[in-house]
Design a protein around this motif. Structure first.
Motif, short mmCIF file in Angstrom:
data_model
loop_
_atom_site.label_atom_id
_atom_site.label_comp_id
_atom_site.label_asym_id
_atom_site.label_seq_id
_atom_site.Cartn_x
_atom_site.Cartn_y
_atom_site.Cartn_z
N GLU A 178 -19.96 74.05 3.66
CA GLU A 178 -18.54 73.82 3.43
C GLU A 178 -17.69 74.72 4.33
OE1 GLU A 178 -17.46 74.10 -0.69
OE2 GLU A 178 -19.12 72.80 -1.29
N GLY A 179 -18.10 75.97 4.48
CA GLY A 179 -17.38 76.89 5.35
C GLY A 179 -17.38 76.44 6.80
N PHE A 180 -18.53 75.94 7.25
CA PHE A 180 -18.63 75.48 8.63
C PHE A 180 -17.75 74.26 8.86
CE2 PHE A 180 -20.67 73.16 12.14
CZ PHE A 180 -20.63 74.15 13.10
N SER A 181 -17.78 73.30 7.92
CA SER A 181 -16.94 72.11 8.09
C SER A 181 -15.46 72.48 8.01
CB SER A 181 -17.29 71.04 7.06
OG SER A 181 -17.01 71.49 5.76
N MET A 182 -15.11 73.47 7.20
CA MET A 182 -13.72 73.94 7.11
C MET A 182 -13.30 74.57 8.45
SD MET A 182 -10.99 74.44 5.17
CE MET A 182 -11.56 74.32 3.52
#
Length: 176
Positions: free
Chosen positions: A40-44
């Motif tokens: 999720e952090g990477f996609s954010m």
């Protein structure tokens, strides 16, 4: 002082270990939750890149076009009358846009005038009393898809103005 240093060195590893242990006791798949959070952090991070690029390009155009210098020269008589050093005004403007840019300007002012000078103290106080309003709005609001930010811009800039004015007053009262 040694106790504080030891505490600060061991606090983060202790906190991470405590979270993992607590999750394991509660039967939460901690590793899988960590990996999911990383995804999720990477996609954010990927989703905010266009907003960051737009903001950085805007800053560069504003500075390179000479608009910043023109605005400062226009306001110089007002700042002189209010006894606000012109050297810190670009910092106040940059602080609303970029934390790292403002930190660089603060470092330059401190290197030029000294950390115990009025300008050095004022720059440090401004750095701590204001926020990166446009950065916050661009990145965080953009990341969650908020498009109407009119009130947030007004309130954020008002808070920055109050922080700047308060910094000038407090540093003048305490150090001049």
């Amino acid at each position: 002082m040694s106790l504080i240093n030891s505490f600060s060195i061991w606090f983060v590893p202790f906190l991470i270990g405590f979270i993992l242990l607590y999750g394991t006791i509660k039967k939460v798949p901690t590793y899988e939750a960590f990996v999911e959070g990383g995804k999720e952090g990477f996609s954010m991070a990927i989703s905010i890149i266009p907003f960051l690029v737009g903001m950085l390009v805007s800053i560069s155009v504003f500075r390179a076009s000479g608009a910043l210098d023109l605005m400062l020269n226009f306001c110089k008589p007002l700042f002189d009358r209010l006894h606000i050093p012109g050297e810190v005004v670009p910092l106040a403007l940059m602080r609303t846009i970029s934390g790292s840019g403002a930190l660089g300007m603060t470092s330059d002012l401190i290197a030029t005038y000294g950390p115990d000078s009025f300008i050095g103290r004022l720059a440090s106080t401004i750095q701590g009393s204001t926020d990166t309003t446009f950065y916050v709005l661009t990145v965080y609001f953009g990341a969650v898809g908020i498009r109407k930010m009119g009130y947030a811009v007004k309130v954020g800039l008002l808070a920055d103005l109050i922080g700047f004015i308060s910094s000038c007053i407090v540093v003048s009262l305490l150090f001049s």
